[in-house]
Structure formats: structure tokens, C-alpha cells
Design a protein around this motif. Structure first.
Motif, PDB file in Angstrom:
ATOM      1  N   ASN A 375      22.061  16.950  41.008  1.00 39.56           N
ATOM      2  CA  ASN A 375      22.015  16.621  39.675  1.00 39.56           C
ATOM      3  C   ASN A 375      23.556  15.747  40.103  1.00 39.56           C
ATOM      4  OD1 ASN A 375      21.830  17.073  36.366  1.00 39.56           O
ATOM      5  ND2 ASN A 375      23.858  18.158  36.409  1.00 39.56           N
ATOM      6  N   PRO A 376      23.743  15.458  40.370  1.00 36.99           N
ATOM      7  CA  PRO A 376      25.594  14.800  40.362  1.00 36.99           C
ATOM      8  C   PRO A 376      26.390  13.896  39.652  1.00 36.99           C
ATOM      9  CG  PRO A 376      23.955  13.659  41.876  1.00 36.99           C
ATOM     10  CD  PRO A 376      22.563  14.313  41.572  1.00 36.99           C
ATOM     11  N   LYS A 377      25.180  13.725  38.468  1.00 35.68           N
ATOM     12  CA  LYS A 377      26.416  12.758  37.035  1.00 35.68           C
ATOM     13  C   LYS A 377      26.745  13.643  36.006  1.00 35.68           C
ATOM     14  CE  LYS A 377      23.867   8.984  38.622  1.00 35.68           C
ATOM     15  NZ  LYS A 377      23.088   7.867  38.205  1.00 35.68           N
ATOM     16  N   CYS A 378      27.850  14.351  36.504  1.00 31.47           N
ATOM     17  CA  CYS A 378      28.090  15.306  35.667  1.00 31.47           C
ATOM     18  C   CYS A 378      27.861  16.802  35.929  1.00 31.47           C
ATOM     19  CB  CYS A 378      27.862  14.957  34.226  1.00 31.47           C
ATOM     20  SG  CYS A 378      28.907  13.666  33.379  1.00 31.47           S
ATOM     21  N   GLU A 379      28.999  17.651  35.395  1.00 27.21           N
ATOM     22  CA  GLU A 379      27.909  18.976  36.382  1.00 27.21           C
ATOM     23  C   GLU A 379      26.796  19.570  35.686  1.00 27.21           C
ATOM     24  OE1 GLU A 379      31.274  21.372  35.002  1.00 27.21           O
ATOM     25  OE2 GLU A 379      32.831  21.151  35.666  1.00 27.21           O
ATOM     26  N   GLN A 381      24.141  22.616  33.782  1.00 33.64           N
ATOM     27  CA  GLN A 381      24.452  23.221  32.739  1.00 33.64           C
ATOM     28  C   GLN A 381      24.073  24.524  33.462  1.00 33.64           C
ATOM     29  OE1 GLN A 381      22.549  22.431  28.643  1.00 33.64           O
ATOM     30  NE2 GLN A 381      24.138  24.439  27.885  1.00 33.64           N
ATOM     31  N   LYS A 384      22.284  27.674  31.106  1.00 30.17           N
ATOM     32  CA  LYS A 384      21.377  28.107  31.126  1.00 30.17           C
ATOM     33  C   LYS A 384      19.845  28.523  32.538  1.00 30.17           C
ATOM     34  CE  LYS A 384      19.132  23.151  31.683  1.00 30.17           C
ATOM     35  NZ  LYS A 384      19.534  22.214  31.417  1.00 30.17           N
ATOM     36  N   ASN A 409      30.385  19.907  43.522  1.00 30.38           N
ATOM     37  CA  ASN A 409      31.591  18.659  43.735  1.00 30.38           C
ATOM     38  C   ASN A 409      31.472  17.947  44.329  1.00 30.38           C
ATOM     39  OD1 ASN A 409      34.160  17.734  43.473  1.00 30.38           O
ATOM     40  ND2 ASN A 409      33.432  17.187  41.340  1.00 30.38           N
TER      41      ASN A 409
ATOM     42  N   PHE C  74      21.824  13.599  30.260  1.00 37.35           N
ATOM     43  CA  PHE C  74      22.038  14.483  31.255  1.00 37.35           C
ATOM     44  C   PHE C  74      21.047  15.765  31.204  1.00 37.35           C
ATOM     45  CE2 PHE C  74      25.212  11.301  33.049  1.00 37.35           C
ATOM     46  CZ  PHE C  74      24.552  10.321  33.565  1.00 37.35           C
ATOM     47  N   ASP C  75      21.593  16.856  32.310  1.00 39.49           N
ATOM     48  CA  ASP C  75      21.209  17.483  32.209  1.00 39.49           C
ATOM     49  C   ASP C  75      21.028  18.643  31.056  1.00 39.49           C
ATOM     50  OD1 ASP C  75      19.258  20.419  33.970  1.00 39.49           O
ATOM     51  OD2 ASP C  75      21.758  20.932  33.930  1.00 39.49           O
ATOM     52  N   TRP C  76      21.939  18.368  30.388  1.00 37.53           N
ATOM     53  CA  TRP C  76      22.246  19.303  29.189  1.00 37.53           C
ATOM     54  C   TRP C  76      21.442  18.388  27.577  1.00 37.53           C
ATOM     55  CZ3 TRP C  76      27.013  21.945  29.206  1.00 37.53           C
ATOM     56  CH2 TRP C  76      27.450  22.006  30.119  1.00 37.53           C
ATOM     57  N   SER C 242      31.764  14.599  27.095  1.00 36.31           N
ATOM     58  CA  SER C 242      32.404  13.393  28.252  1.00 36.31           C
ATOM     59  C   SER C 242      30.976  13.276  29.190  1.00 36.31           C
ATOM     60  CB  SER C 242      33.190  13.955  29.422  1.00 36.31           C
ATOM     61  OG  SER C 242      33.171  15.619  29.604  1.00 36.31           O
ATOM     62  N   ILE C 243      29.714  14.540  28.687  1.00 35.67           N
ATOM     63  CA  ILE C 243      29.011  14.203  29.194  1.00 35.67           C
ATOM     64  C   ILE C 243      28.149  13.373  28.373  1.00 35.67           C
ATOM     65  CG2 ILE C 243      26.852  15.064  29.695  1.00 35.67           C
ATOM     66  CD1 ILE C 243      28.999  17.778  30.498  1.00 35.67           C
ATOM     67  N   LEU C 246      29.758   9.564  29.145  1.00 37.50           N
ATOM     68  CA  LEU C 246      28.289   8.895  30.761  1.00 37.50           C
ATOM     69  C   LEU C 246      27.492   8.688  30.922  1.00 37.50           C
ATOM     70  CD1 LEU C 246      30.934  11.319  32.545  1.00 37.50           C
ATOM     71  CD2 LEU C 246      31.199   8.919  33.284  1.00 37.50           C
ATOM     72  N   GLU C 250      26.768   4.559  31.632  1.00 37.15           N
ATOM     73  CA  GLU C 250      26.459   5.154  32.762  1.00 37.15           C
ATOM     74  C   GLU C 250      26.653   4.139  33.582  1.00 37.15           C
ATOM     75  OE1 GLU C 250      22.863   6.785  34.084  1.00 37.15           O
ATOM     76  OE2 GLU C 250      23.233   6.756  35.848  1.00 37.15           O
ATOM     77  N   ARG C 311      36.745  16.856  35.203  1.00 38.02           N
ATOM     78  CA  ARG C 311      35.436  17.236  36.548  1.00 38.02           C
ATOM     79  C   ARG C 311      33.879  16.690  35.640  1.00 38.02           C
ATOM     80  NH1 ARG C 311      35.558  23.613  32.764  1.00 38.02           N
ATOM     81  NH2 ARG C 311      33.359  23.331  34.256  1.00 38.02           N
ATOM     82  N   GLN C 312      33.610  16.404  34.435  1.00 35.21           N
ATOM     83  CA  GLN C 312      32.920  15.475  34.820  1.00 35.21           C
ATOM     84  C   GLN C 312      32.890  13.653  34.924  1.00 35.21           C
ATOM     85  OE1 GLN C 312      30.509  17.241  33.698  1.00 35.21           O
ATOM     86  NE2 GLN C 312      32.154  19.145  33.365  1.00 35.21           N
ATOM     87  N   CYS C 314      35.077  12.805  37.416  1.00 33.19           N
ATOM     88  CA  CYS C 314      34.949  13.345  38.585  1.00 33.19           C
ATOM     89  C   CYS C 314      33.688  14.291  39.670  1.00 33.19           C
ATOM     90  CB  CYS C 314      35.988  14.556  39.538  1.00 33.19           C
ATOM     91  SG  CYS C 314      37.876  12.655  38.799  1.00 33.19           S
ATOM     92  N   SER C 315      32.481  14.345  38.931  1.00 28.26           N
ATOM     93  CA  SER C 315      31.182  14.559  39.106  1.00 28.26           C
ATOM     94  C   SER C 315      31.039  13.655  40.484  1.00 28.26           C
ATOM     95  CB  SER C 315      30.437  14.889  38.177  1.00 28.26           C
ATOM     96  OG  SER C 315      29.611  13.109  37.765  1.00 28.26           O
ATOM     97  N   GLY C 317      28.399  12.299  41.359  1.00 25.99           N
ATOM     98  CA  GLY C 317      27.767  11.329  41.087  1.00 25.99           C
ATOM     99  C   GLY C 317      28.466   9.929  39.673  1.00 25.99           C
ATOM    100  N   PHE C 318      29.634   9.924  40.157  1.00 24.58           N
ATOM    101  CA  PHE C 318      30.431   9.675  39.300  1.00 24.58           C
ATOM    102  C   PHE C 318      31.855   8.948  40.406  1.00 24.58           C
ATOM    103  CE2 PHE C 318      28.052  10.438  35.631  1.00 24.58           C
ATOM    104  CZ  PHE C 318      27.737   8.687  35.272  1.00 24.58           C
TER     105      PHE C 318
END
Lengths: 448, 448, 448
Positions: A375-379, A381, A384, A409, C74-76, C242-243, C246, C250, C311-312, C314-315, C317-318
Motif C-alpha cells: 500500500n505504497p501510496k500514503c500510509e 490505515q 483499523k 516508508n 487509497f486505504d482510507w 493530504s491522502i 493525493l 494522483e 508523511r503522505q 513522502c510515502s 509510492g509518491f
């Protein structure tokens, strides 16, 4: 400062073979092995080596190899075998001194047989002492030049009267064999981790009965574990032993991915690590990481082409990733190569710490992998997935949040867990634990 | 700290031309050359330069080049030639001051002719002094802007009464030539080592009669030697001289593999090395190695685009590996560009040390080679070749064992002897000696 | 130490739009904006955010985006929208405490509605205090786990009697929208510079009303300028904002060449720079160059995967070149996330300095170019172009000679102006000024 010994990840993680050894017991057992081996007169060949290997074989299933004298091994030739039964000097007053049977350091190792009468002047050319430590007996050898001699305390030398002395050395230097022991423990991977110790020193405890004891117990311990790497243990005479093994196993040597020369691990000095010739090999990074996190005041030593058998493993034609992890290092303690390197210098407590440090290093090697963040794009979650605390409460997972964030990261395929540990400042085992939690949450996959 | 001067490897090794110079004599001879040249009024052109080159030619067979005024050299044009016979000021009280014949610094270098009467106010616009050193005469030039002027002590300036002054400068600024000297000593290789010194300063000893003296004696010494590299010596006016040489020798400049600008080598300051623009060229590594091992308190200076002719050699279109090795460096000593840079500031002892250091550097360049260990798998048995001691006795070869082991370990084709010296901490000449012993034992061969 | 604010090259150079802002006025205006926004209760969603964006929109023409709850990013998932009108606790003695209307930190941010009576024991499980600062109210949130709670001073907590308390939170957590503001200012290049600030914190001044104020004034200022780069300003809730951006942008994110997260810029602490994950990106070099030359005692912080929205960005994937330039940094000042982060902590003077530093950094980005020396062989004759002094007089051009020489020497196509500034030790604006003078003299051309 604490050692990670008792909960090495690769031993206690789910699905892996469990149960770390009782370190107190291991320390005592290592010391007992040293006590058993101490009286034996070893050299680079001969029955003392065989007796030593026999005692080791009581504990771990080593194979003993016998290489005939005269075998060519690269630029060298396996020398004649040396054995000795007795040696002493009788003074003009009839006193028996420098008795081999009282201390085997008294005889110049590899002395040819001699039995004659000599005047003090001539005798002195064959006597070796340590004026700076007048009560200690030095350890001297003459493997590749035929000679005879005695080592004794400088105090005794100073007291010798003029007159005629009888010198007697009942030794044999004849074609025979070079003996060494070897144990191979297969793991999932063909890549091998080498532990090499020298077994050629007579009654000297730190250098290197301590290395023999640690290597033996390491092998005994690892033999019962499920392992990623294969492990090779060599019990060899210094220099000629490693040269012989490398000459007879040139192809096999290419499988050695990581290695350590085990020596001087029983004294109370701070830990020392002499890097491999490569300098930044994984073994170098792993050992230094563990020492940084567990051993205050340790010393980091750049490779130099002297010392122990790393000289051969790191010769340019092999250039193996082999360093040397010790307490006091080669030649750097006063008792080095003297009768003071005895059963008082080494202690179960120090042996135990060294053993634990070696296990910590193995833990890094076994578990150091490279993962890819899925899940490299943003952190992702983490909350959960139960991996993140809320309102300051610690996460239930027992995993450090910063370790999780660092692993996510940097898991881009270019960083192994060890380099993530190094960059983050977290200890490897926390990074490893975080990676395991993320892997179980499907957030990481091992790199292709 | 000792200099290697007296036993430079490339001079004393078997098969090479022998006999290092007597340093005491060289120091005195350099000083004598400085004394001979001191009275001459030099500039970037003119008869003072020719007289200087003539004196040098008595010692070494330089070629003198005459480049006509008006010649285009890259962005510059060779200027008119300047010559001067006399100059002075007569005060209102009839006193003759700022006499050129007493000290050639008194005249602004490149002053146009003038003969007129001026009031003190106007005169002061043409006077240069050093208030911070009130008794010294400054050195000033105006090469590229027509002007006239006098330099004098600030004490004298302060004592000048109001009134009318007669100013007289008997100079000529007319089409002529720029003169420079050149010597080429061929060696085995077409690759050249450049030594460049500037010859444009009038009565100034450290900057740069010392550089002229050292370069001259270096050339004299090397001309008698068997050399690996070819050597080029340039005696040129600063800036316009190096620009002229580079413009007229653009292809030839590509053969310069290593070079040094020679200046300020006669004072008692610590050694300084200003690196080439490349920063890690072999000349940079060689000089710094020698300074580290022989000259305590030396200074390592990163390249900057100011100073002496290294500015031109290191311009981006050439980017030659040319640094500058001096004692006190450009502008960093109080006497710089003043009458105090005189025959007292420079001394035979300092000149001798500088000369020896230059020879040491040349020794590194001449002998720095890359070898391949012919027995790369494990160490060779040095003992059977007489290269290794037994029972602690020093090896008879006079070669350091650690140097032997380092050379063997790192002679993998990727390390030249200089880098082995750097990594091992051994001085280059010990590494070189070890390499020679190993080469003679057929254990090394030079890399393809 | 001086800031270059008043003569930023890209503002005052010929042909560019002129007039730097009056810094005193900007400092006061920033402070006024903070005062206007301070009373508003913000969160990651809700009307407080909208009121904030409305106030910003009075100053700069931002676009307000409304992203529906439930949108997958993304994951959120964009959460329900939270709004609140009132909250308080009534003690057994009838006293009203922890009143939201007196300080919006009193309510746990994102508290679900509640209205009931509880005994002190149960109440305490929902109370948050700061025992180490007993008079301050902490700031706590529970965005992703439904909960309710109050924050109050520890002094008050200690004074609460046993008994029954009435708790009342008049909030709504319902499907709605996540709101954020965005402004894009096009420049000559499509490459964008990102300034991102978080707008989710309620009555907290340094973190991050100061960031909102600086970003707003930066946008206002740059909107009137002719720009090389395009600029993007984001006013977003932390993390989820930011998530969200992004995820919805993208492709656009790939155009971000440089960026800074703007936060904690109003306190009196020394400047801090947290590098991007890349560590040596141009933004990292630019900020550190400016801080080195203008801000004594600044702190250089290696990237770590915690903190603010870097943090986001510089994840892995970005991996954008986004750092964070602040005064006191994340969590490193005692008032962080407490009621003491108020209108006293931030001051116009500090805001002004921060604004000026941001402008200096933008100046470097706007003017950092790579040139090619058109006269690379030897130095050009600067004197004939009026760029070089004679006889020690300062050059009339106002350009430093050393800067000219450095630019000429290093303009080989491999060094941008910033790297020339770094290597020379000259401030960027002097190097830039020299490059401009050389460009005008046709001695430089921009690299292909």
C-alpha cells in the motif's frame, strides 16, 4: 544494555522452533569444555588436535578430516606431523626445570627432538622469556623452520647458574596428517554461514579454547533449530588449516555468504569487531548493529591483513564476507600468548555474553529480508488493523508504531530490514517484529 | 617527522639511476639563484624577464619563447612590452624619493612614462602605501589599465610637505614580446608532469623567486635521471603567461597528467597544498600522502578559482590535474606583495625542505603502479621466500611484513600502491619497497 | 545574520516584477489572520473548516472542494462530518465546567453526542488532563474510534468531588463532506511548487494557525509576481486531507517538483528543517543553504515517517521532494497540543521572519539554473567588461569578484547555481547576481 538473547525472533516467532537456551547453563558448559581441553598439548598437527576433536565430537557430530603431510594447498604444503611425549632441562645442580609435563608452553611448539648437554651460553639461544612479565611463560612456535627450544619465566632464566645443562625433548616430526573437524547443518538456503575457530593453541584459554567452546555450543544449539541458512563450523589449525580447507573446498567456499572467525570470546574486555575486507558486507552491518544496540564501548576495527584466519578467507582471490567478533582482540591483551591466558582469564559470565551476542547476530542474518509495501501510496490505515493506538494508549499489538511507520516508508525494494533498522535507529528485532505484523496484515510482501 | 629525500625509491632502487642530491648544497644553490635574480625588475613582459630567463639558462637548457604583442590568446591579447630605466619623485625641498634604482617596487609596475610637476594633492592619487605596515613598500601593478604611480612607505608618505613635486618615470610601453622559458624532459611515457612557476614579480623573494629557484633545481636534478613520465617546466608571467602557453599548446596540454604550480616555497611557514579542481586526482592524493607522513601541521586547501596559474590550468575547458604546493600560501603571509618579501624571509633551510618534499611527491608519481597478486588465493608462504620473520626475529629483507601483507591483500587490480599506502597507513615508500620485493619474488605482476 | 527578504533576486532583477512586501505589515497581517481564526472550532471536517476557508477566501481566491463522506481514498474512507454546538459538564454542586463555549479544546475532538448522568468514576474515564502542566488544557481527538470526552486542567480534575455529574455534548457525526481549499498560480513551467498546511486544529495558534497565515500571505504575494514555477497551495485537514488530495490528484502530484509543509512558523524557537525522504532534493539543498546563511542555530532534521503531511507526500509510492520548514518542530515545544499554544506564543516578529525565510527559499528555487561558461578555456578577461577591479579598487559592477570566478569555473553544465553557492561558501544571491552579470556579458548561456 540488554542482550536480546532470550527472545531471538527467529527462535520464538510463531511457526518457528522455540526455546532459547538457558544462558547461565550455557556459560557454565562452555567453561567446562575449556577446562577439559586446557591440559591438552595442541599444535597445528598431531594427537593433541585429535584429542581435542574427540572431546568436541562428544557434544556435536563433527566429521574429522585427516590431510596427509605433503599435500599441496595453494602455495603451501601440509607439514610433517608433530607429536611430543616429554621435555625438560636439567640444571648443573640437578634440578629439573621447564618441564613439559607441568606446562606444555615450556616447549617451543614444533621443537625437533633433542637430547644433549649444552653450556648455559648455548642453551640461552634456545630459551624464550617475557622480561616485561617476569613470572609468565611465553608461547612460541617454529612450524616452518626446524628448531628446538624452551619457554620459561624470566625470573627462572635470571636464576640459572653457569655450567652444563641436559636438554631433552622427546618429540617426533614425521610425515603424518593435518587433522581438522567440520560440521555442516543444512538450512532452507544453500547459502552458508561460516563459523571458524582455530584449534592449534596448547594451554591457552582465551586464544582460543574460548572460541572452540563458543563454536561448539553454537553448533549444538543451531542443530536443533529450523534455519534459513545452512551453517558450517570449522575447527582447524590456524593459517595452514584455513588454507587447507579453502584449497580442498574451493567451489564450496563460494557458497559462504556470511562468516565469523570465533576467537578470544572468554575474557572480560569490551567487544571488538574486525570487519571483513569488504567492510560493508551484511555480516559487518549485522554485527555492528547488534553491538551498537547491546554492547557499550565496543570497538569497530577496519580490516587489516593480519590477525587470525580471516586473513585467508579475505585474501583477494576469495574475498569472503568474513569478519571476526571477539572480546579483547588479536594481540591486544597482556595475557595474549602467555601462560597467563589461563582458566582465570576466561569466565562463564563473559562466555555467556559472547554466546548471546553471536545468537543476536544470527538472529539478524536469519530474519533480514527485503519487503515491498503493498500500500505504497500514503500510509495505510493502521488503526483499523489494530496496529495503531488511539488517544495515546499503546497499541495492543506490542509493536512500536514508529517501527511500523519506518518499515512501511522504506519497504520500497531497496532497503532490507537491517538498513531500515540502521536508518531509523530502532533495534533490528523491533523492526523485524513490525515487519512480521505488517506481513500478517498483508501490507508487506517479500521482494521477488 | 623526516623527509624521504635521501632515499627516494625511484632514485635508489636497483637498476635505476642513483644518487640523491646533497640537500644542503641544493638549499644553498637555490638561495644563491634567488640572490642573483633579486635585483632584476621583472614584469609580465620586458627585459627583466629576459635577464631572468638568461640566468636560468645558465643552469638548465630552457627554450625562450617570444610571443608578439597583439597575439590573441583565447579571450586575451598579449599586451605591449614594458621596459623601464629609471623613476623617482623630487620633493619641494629637492629630496629625491621613491627611487626606482634603490628599490624597483617603488614604481607602479607597468607605469606609463611621465615627467611633470604636480602638487601634493594630485600626487597622492598616484601613491600607494601600506598603513598597517608603515615601513614597508607595497607591490602594485596596472597591467591592463594605463596609469602611473609610485609605491612607498607610509612613514614617508606622512612626512611629505605640501608643495610642488617633480615626478619622473622613464619607461616605455610599446609593441614588443611576451617572453617565457620552457624545458621538456622526455621520459618513458608521453604523459607529462607539469611544473609551472611565475617569473613576473620584481624584487620579491618568496613570491616567487623561490618558485623559480625550486623549479630550476628540480629540472636540473631530473634531467640526469631515468624517468617514467615526461616532465615539462614552464617559467612564465602570471595569468597572461599560462593563458598564452595554453592557447599556443592546446593539444599538448592534453598530455599533462599531473602538475603543480610552484610558488612561495622559501619561507618558514608550514606546508600548504591547494588541491586541483578535480580534488581527488593522483597528484592531490600523492601530495597529501607525502605531507601527512612528513610534514606536521600542513594545511589542505580545497580548490578555489583564485590564486596563481592553477586558475588557468583548472579552468573548466582544461580542468587539468594541477594543484599548488607551497609553504605559506597565496596572500596568507604578512610580507606578501611587499618589500618585506626579501632575502631575509626566504632561507636555504626552508628551500631545501621544499625541494625534498617535491622530490618525495615525484617519487610517488614515478613509482605508483597497480599490481596483480599472482597468488591471490590465501596468503603465499612468505617465509620460504625469506620475506617473513620466524619467532619474532625481524625479516632479513628489510621490508615491513605488514607492508607485504597489505600489498598482497589489495593487489586485486583495483588499488594502486598509493591507495594501498593510504588504506594501510604505511608510508608510500614502504609499500613501494614491499611491492618491489614481491615483484622480484614473482608474487606480483603489473596490471595490464 | 540578515535575511535577504527585501531584495529577493527574482523580485528585483531587471525585467522582473518588482517590490518586495513591507515585512512589518506582513507580520502584523499574518497575526491578525490568526486572531480572526483562533476562536473557530475546527476539526478534520465540519463547519469550522468551512468558516476557516471562508475567511482565507477573503484574502486569496481559493477553490473550496467538498468530498463526500464515504469516498474511498487509497486505504482510507472519508469519515462522517462532525459538527458541534455546545458541550459542558455539570458538577454535583451545580457548577458548569469544561465549557466548550469558553474553550473549544474542552471537548474531545470528534466526540459523539452524549447527554447523561454519570458518577465521577465513570466520568474520569472520559477526562484528559496534563499533570505535568496542571493549568493547561490538552488537545485530544478520536477521529476513527467513536468516543466522547472532555479535556480540562489537571488542577480542576483534582478538585472534582465525588457524586453525580451531568455530561452534555451537542454534536453531530453524520454523513457530510470533507472540505479543503486549494489555490493554483500558474507560472512559466508546469512544474509545481507545493505549499501545504493543515487546517484541522481548533484554537491552537502555532500548530497550525501560523501555517495557515503564512501560506495565505505567501499565495497573496506570489499571485502578483511573474513566476518561473507554478505554485499550488493546499489548505487541508491533516492526514486524511493530504491522502484525499493525493488520491484525487494522483497524476497531478507527479508535477510537484518541490514542496514544503508549512507549520509551526509563529513561535520564537530557532528554525528547523525536516528534510524530504530523498534527503538531497533541490528543496532540501535550497532550504538548508538559506538557513546556513541567514539563521544561526537552525536545526537540520533527517526525514522520519511521522510528523505532519510530509508523511503522505513522502510515502514510497509518491516519494515527493517535500520537506517541512518550521520554527519549533513537531512535538518539540511544551505548548504543543495544549491550550498554551495560544495568541501569546505566536508573535508578528516571528511570523515575519518565517515569511522572509520562505521567500528566500522561493528565490533560490526561482533562480537556480545551470549555465555553461562560453569561454571555458582559461578565464575571460573580466577587466575589459568592467567586471574586475584594478589596483584593489572595488569593481563598479557591485558584483563580488570571487562570485564571478566561481560561477565561471564551475559552469560546466554539471553544477547549478545552488551547488556553486554551496561549494564556494558564497550566499546564493551573490552567485545569482554574478551569473546575471556574466550572462549579460555573453559569458554564460543556460544549459540545454
Amino acid at each position: 544494555m540488554s542482550c536480546r538473547f532470550l527472545n531471538c525472533g527467529f527462535m520464538t516467532s510463531p511457526g518457528r522452533t522455540a526455546a532459547a537456551p538457558d544462558t547461565e547453563v550455557v556459560g557454565e558448559n562452555m567453561y567446562q569444555l575449556i577446562k577439559d581441553l586446557y591440559p591438552i598439548c595442541r599444535s597445528i598437527t598431531g594427537n593433541g588436535v585429535r584429542a581435542t576433536l574427540k572431546r568436541i565430537a562428544q557434544q556435536i557430530p563433527i566429521t574429522v578430516h585427516e590431510v596427509p603431510s605433503g599435500t599441496r594447498v595453494f602455495d603451501w604444503v601440509v607439514p610433517s606431523e608433530w607429536n611430543i611425549d616429554d621435555a625438560y632441562v636439567i640444571t648443573p645442580t640437578g634440578e629439573k626445570i621447564a618441564e613439559f609435563k607441568k606446562h606444555n608452553l615450556h616447549v617451543l611448539n614444533y621443537s625437533i627432538p633433542v637430547h644433549k648437554k649444552v653450556l648455559l651460553g648455548e642453551l640461552k639461544q634456545h630459551l624464550y622469556t617475557l622480561p616485561e612479565h617476569p613470572d609468565w611463560i611465553p608461547y612460541r612456535t617454529s612450524y616452518y623452520k626446524e628448531n628446538w627450544g624452551f619457554c620459561l619465566s624470566d625470573t627462572q632464566l635470571q636464576s640459572l647458574p653457569d655450567g652444563e645443562y641436559e636438554v631433552f625433548i622427546d618429540s617426533r616430526l614425521e610425515p603424518g596428517h593435518l587433522s581438522y573437524g567440520e560440521l555442516f547443518i543444512p538450512g532452507e538456503s544453500e547459502t552458508e554461514v561460516l563459523f571458524s575457530c582455530h584449534i592449534c593453541h596448547p594451554s591457552l584459554c582465551n586464544d582460543n579454547l574460548s572460541g572452540i567452546a563458543l563454536t561448539t555450543h553454537l553448533a549444538e544449539y543451531l542443530a536443533k533449530r529450523k534455519l534459513r541458512y545452512s551453517y558450517r563450523f570449522l575447527f582447524i589449525p590456524g593459517t595452514i588449516g584455513s588454507i587447507t580447507w579453502l584449497a580442498l573446498n574451493e567451489q564450496r567456499a563460494k557458497k559462504i555468504g556470511h562468516g565469523l572467525v570465533v576467537t578470544c570470546v572468554g575474557d572480560g574486555g569490551p567487544f571488538s569487531y574486525k570487519k571483513s575486507r569488504r567492510g560493508t558486507a551484511e555480516i559487518d552491518r549485522a554485527v555492528l548493529h547488534i553491538l551498537r544496540h547491546t554492547r557499550e564501548g565496543f570497538r569497530e576495527i577496519e580490516f587489516y591483513p593480519y590477525g587470525y584466519d580471516e586473513r585467508q578467507y579475505c585474501s583477494p582471490g576469495f574475498n569472503l564476507a568474513v569478519g571476526s567478533l571477539s572480546r579483547s582482540s588479536h594481540g591486544q591483551f597482556p595475557e595474549y600468548h602467555t601462560s597467563a591466558d589461563n582458566l582465570d582469564l576466561v569466565q562463564p559470565q563473559y562466555l555467556k555474553e559472547s554466546f548471546a551476542t553471536y545468537l543476536d547476530v544470527i538472529d539478524v542474518l536469519e530474519n533480514n529480508r527485503t519487503y515491498i509495501n503493498q500500500n505504497p501510496k500514503c500510509e495505510p490505515q493502521l488503526g483499523k488493523r489494530g496496529l495503531y493506538s488511539s488517544i495515546g494508549a499503546p497499541a495492543g499489538s506490542g509493536v512500536r508504531e514508529m517501527a511500523l511507520l519506518w518499515v512501511l516508508n522504506l519497504s520500497d525494494g531497496e532497503h532490507d530490514l537491517l538498513s531500515i533498522a540502521e536508518r531509523s535507529g530502532e533495534p533490528f528485532h523491533e523492526i523485524d517484529k513490525a515487519a512480521e505484523a505488517l506481513r500478517q496484515s498483508k501490507l508487506l510482501e517479500e521482494a521477488g
